[in-house]
Design an enzyme around this catalytic site. Structure first.
Site, PDB file in Angstrom:
ATOM      1  N   ASP A  27      32.193  32.378  44.674  1.00 31.58           N
ATOM      2  CA  ASP A  27      31.445  33.018  43.641  1.00 31.58           C
ATOM      3  C   ASP A  27      32.271  32.776  42.362  1.00 31.58           C
ATOM      4  OD1 ASP A  27      33.654  34.691  44.650  1.00 31.58           O
ATOM      5  OD2 ASP A  27      32.731  36.176  43.376  1.00 31.58           O
ATOM      6  N   TYR A 147      40.082  45.046  42.218  1.00 25.67           N
ATOM      7  CA  TYR A 147      41.388  44.845  42.091  1.00 25.67           C
ATOM      8  C   TYR A 147      41.963  45.475  41.152  1.00 25.67           C
ATOM      9  CZ  TYR A 147      39.405  40.487  44.188  1.00 25.67           C
ATOM     10  OH  TYR A 147      38.915  39.713  45.028  1.00 25.67           O
ATOM     11  N   LYS A 180      37.343  44.116  49.595  1.00 23.46           N
ATOM     12  CA  LYS A 180      38.164  42.869  49.650  1.00 23.46           C
ATOM     13  C   LYS A 180      39.182  43.339  48.317  1.00 23.46           C
ATOM     14  CE  LYS A 180      38.033  38.394  48.142  1.00 23.46           C
ATOM     15  NZ  LYS A 180      37.096  37.454  46.896  1.00 23.46           N
TER      16      LYS A 180
HETATM   17  O1  LIG Z   1      38.808  36.434  43.761  1.00 23.73           O
HETATM   18  C1  LIG Z   1      38.001  35.636  44.584  1.00 23.73           C
HETATM   19  C2  LIG Z   1      36.887  35.508  44.189  1.00 23.73           C
HETATM   20  O2  LIG Z   1      35.750  36.477  44.700  1.00 23.73           O
HETATM   21  C3  LIG Z   1      38.542  35.489  45.975  1.00 23.73           C
HETATM   22  O3  LIG Z   1      38.987  34.691  46.562  1.00 23.73           O
HETATM   23  P1  LIG Z   1      40.483  33.714  46.424  1.00 23.73           P
HETATM   24  O4  LIG Z   1      41.515  34.720  45.791  1.00 23.73           O
HETATM   25  O5  LIG Z   1      40.800  33.523  47.771  1.00 23.73           O
HETATM   26  O6  LIG Z   1      40.181  32.794  45.633  1.00 23.73           O
END
Ligand SMILES: O=C(CO)COP(=O)(O)O
Length: 280
Positions: A27, A147, A180
């Site tokens: 994405d 994040y 995530k």
């Molecule tokens: O930041 C991201 C996009 O959703 C996640 O994946 P990577 O950091 O592994 O590229």
């Protein structure tokens, strides 16, 4: 009924034996720009190679799903990303998709992002709160890509356990089902993050920001699985790798089969050599 729907969908995201989730995400282009994301230029080809490696799930936006997933319908769980930030406004996710669209397209989860500890945390959290209520009502799991990249966070604090724990705990408090985020860099500090949410709440890690080498990447994945992290949603390192399918399989063996870094590297070398992906 709605709660059963959520349970059914969640079960498709998680390996029944390891209880971990392995997702690969494609994405990134809207958020980070298309030019630098060379592994995503040939998007159909990249998706095809990832799916041969049999991850549990793939994260993508609705438009890419509509174009690229017909031939893979039912082969992999789809996580529908309904928001993204932009290369010129990296601290704010904007929503462009809906829960109903995700349901219509057969997705197994809705996925949305937020950057904490910055100027736009409030409005992003407000949106997430509304989505979590709707997802609960419609039986749809909600995954956060959260994040600590808001304006108040200096670069060297983006992986501090306190800031990562704040993201994880916020996602849980806002009613998300899975978050995530970034690995803190070592298992002891990551275990502290894991301890800050109820054990029923799943944390998965990204990969791209934290690792420079293949060894680092595999080591991070092994450590994370061992300290209570519930899986991965990985992107850049995987689809930038010279043999995408082989790396997906090697990671799957770390995540689901308990492989050590050494065993995974041996498997990777074998797969890169004989391309015998179907056996694994
Ligand atoms: O930041 C991201 C996009 O959703 C996640 O994946 P990577 O950091 O592994 O590229």
């Amino acid at each position: 009924m709605a709660m059963l729907g959520k349970e059914v969908r969640m079960s498709r995201l998680v390996n029944p034996k390891s209880k971990k989730m392995m997702a690969i995400t494609v994405d990134h282009a809207i958020s980070r720009g298309i030019a630098p994301m060379t592994g995503l230029h040939q998007i159909q080809d990249t998706i095809d190679k990832i799916i041969v490696g049999r991850p549990d799930a793939m994260t993508m936006t609705k438009g890419i799903a509509e174009h690229c997933m017909w031939k893979h319908a039912g082969d992999v769980a789809m996580l529908m990303k309904v928001s993204n930030y932009s290369p010129v406004a990296p601290t704010k996710d904007t929503v462009f998709g809906t829960v109903d669209e995700a349901i219509r397209m057969g997705a197994d989860a809705v996925s949305m992002g937020a950057m904490t500890l910055g100027d736009f945390q409030g409005e992003q959290f407000e949106t997430i709160g509304k989505f979590s209520e709707e997802c609960m009502r419609k039986g749809m799991p909600l995954i956060g890509h959260v994040y600590p990249k808001g304006e108040s966070v200096p670069m060297d604090k983006r992986t501090s356990w306190e800031n990562i724990a704040y993201c994880v705990r916020s996602a849980c408090e806002l009613g998300m089902d899975i978050v995530k985020t970034t690995y803190t860099g070592d298992p002891d500090s990551m275990a502290k993050v894991v301890a800050c949410v109820p054990s029923t709440f799943r944390i998965v890690i990204q990969g791209g920001d934290s690792c420079k080498t293949l060894d680092d990447y595999l080591q991070m994945t092994r450590e994370a699985m061992d300290c209570g992290v519930g899986g991965v949603t990985m992107g850049r390192f995987v689809w930038d790798y010279k043999d995408v399918t082989a790396l997906v399989i090697a990671l799957r063996y770390i995540i689901h089969e308990g492989y050590s870094v050494k065993e995974a590297k041996e498997l990777l070398a074998q797969l890169e050599n004989d391309k015998n992906y179907e056996e694994f």
